[in-house]
Design an enzyme around this catalytic site. Sequence first.
Site, mmCIF file in Angstrom:
data_model
loop_
_atom_site.group_PDB
_atom_site.id
_atom_site.type_symbol
_atom_site.label_atom_id
_atom_site.label_comp_id
_atom_site.label_asym_id
_atom_site.label_seq_id
_atom_site.Cartn_x
_atom_site.Cartn_y
_atom_site.Cartn_z
ATOM 1 N N CYS A 118 -20.916 12.693 -11.142
ATOM 2 C CA CYS A 118 -20.769 12.463 -9.712
ATOM 3 C C CYS A 118 -21.640 11.270 -9.330
ATOM 4 C CB CYS A 118 -21.160 13.706 -8.920
ATOM 5 S SG CYS A 118 -20.563 13.709 -7.206
ATOM 6 N N CYS A 128 -20.332 11.104 -2.497
ATOM 7 C CA CYS A 128 -19.971 11.237 -3.909
ATOM 8 C C CYS A 128 -19.107 10.107 -4.454
ATOM 9 C CB CYS A 128 -19.276 12.579 -4.124
ATOM 10 S SG CYS A 128 -20.329 13.990 -3.707
ATOM 11 N N LYS A 193 -14.461 23.792 -5.703
ATOM 12 C CA LYS A 193 -15.815 23.593 -5.181
ATOM 13 C C LYS A 193 -15.740 23.527 -3.660
ATOM 14 C CE LYS A 193 -19.722 20.350 -5.382
ATOM 15 N NZ LYS A 193 -20.189 19.069 -5.959
ATOM 16 N N ARG A 203 -30.090 19.983 -2.543
ATOM 17 C CA ARG A 203 -30.253 18.614 -2.055
ATOM 18 C C ARG A 203 -31.723 18.216 -1.992
ATOM 19 N NH1 ARG A 203 -25.131 19.767 1.894
ATOM 20 N NH2 ARG A 203 -23.604 19.615 0.204
ATOM 21 N N LYS A 246 -17.456 27.256 -7.421
ATOM 22 C CA LYS A 246 -18.791 26.998 -6.887
ATOM 23 C C LYS A 246 -18.696 27.027 -5.371
ATOM 24 C CE LYS A 246 -22.461 23.489 -6.848
ATOM 25 N NZ LYS A 246 -22.853 22.123 -7.219
#
Length: 323
Positions: A118, A128, A193, A203, A246
């Site tokens: 990514c 991204c 996701k 993060r 996810k």
Amino acid sequence: MFKRLRRLRSSENLRAMVRETRLNINDFIAPLFVIESDSGIKNEISSMPGVYQMSIEPLLKECEELVGLGIKAVLLFGIPKHKDATGSHALNKDHIVAKATREIKKRFKDLIVIADLCFCEYTDHGHCGILENASVSNDKTLKILNLQGLILAESGVDILAPSNMMDGNVLSLRKALDKAGYFHTPIMSYSTKFASSYYGPFRDVANSPPSFGDRKSYQMDYANQKEALLESLEDEKQGADILMVKPALAYLDIVKEIRDHTLLPLALYNVSGEYAMLKLAQKHNLINYESVLLETMTCFKRAGADMIISYHAKEVANLLQRN
């Protein structure tokens, strides 16, 4: 006449004998964060106790410990010194994950190295891919993802894990890998996701919050079950070798749905917010932490996960060895 189902629950050994779902150390993948630095750095993340940003030497020590516990796979995330609009560090053959992979493979050749593919950790805007009119350009991002994937494959990465949620990313990457001769490099796709608030602490550790907006235009709406299945089945058609859901804890219905529709291996990512909640409950003695941890992991497998990516991996390995 009624069935006395309690007969098979009368002792621990009997319950163990008829247990349908069992945890194994081989089920677990440990996520690791490698930071670009000339000195030995191991920074614990306050929102994720027990999780660290590590430079290469501490990372190798961590890998040694994981291998000693029987864990056979790690998932690497890179944290570079330099970030820019296009994430150019990720296109450098000596970028941090490529360097870390080469060092890991020198010492632990059998440890499976999975690389997150990514750009959010490498861009100064935290999105991204390449921005175009304040939005991520799907097709331009695919081109640089392919370049990043080839660099990582050349460095010795065993499995590539594209997490960007760009349309067509699996097919594009598969074609690029095959053209370069990497026919045997598997793709573990972050196929389903969700745009989730459970990612918050990640993060902090990856230094990758978006500088504006959010990622809802490319990550999935958590309200959608049919689309969740469609995303994974589309990645299967494009050539993914392993699928993924996810986050994990609030999405076990999605895991079951995908499990019922594919024969591919299915991974589940037990994400940072889920980890942080259990750790906070442990800190305040609100739960029997070890018991809840094993229950949670067992339920992930019961729902249909073949492998579990978890920040708890080392703890679970220790518990399984003890038990």
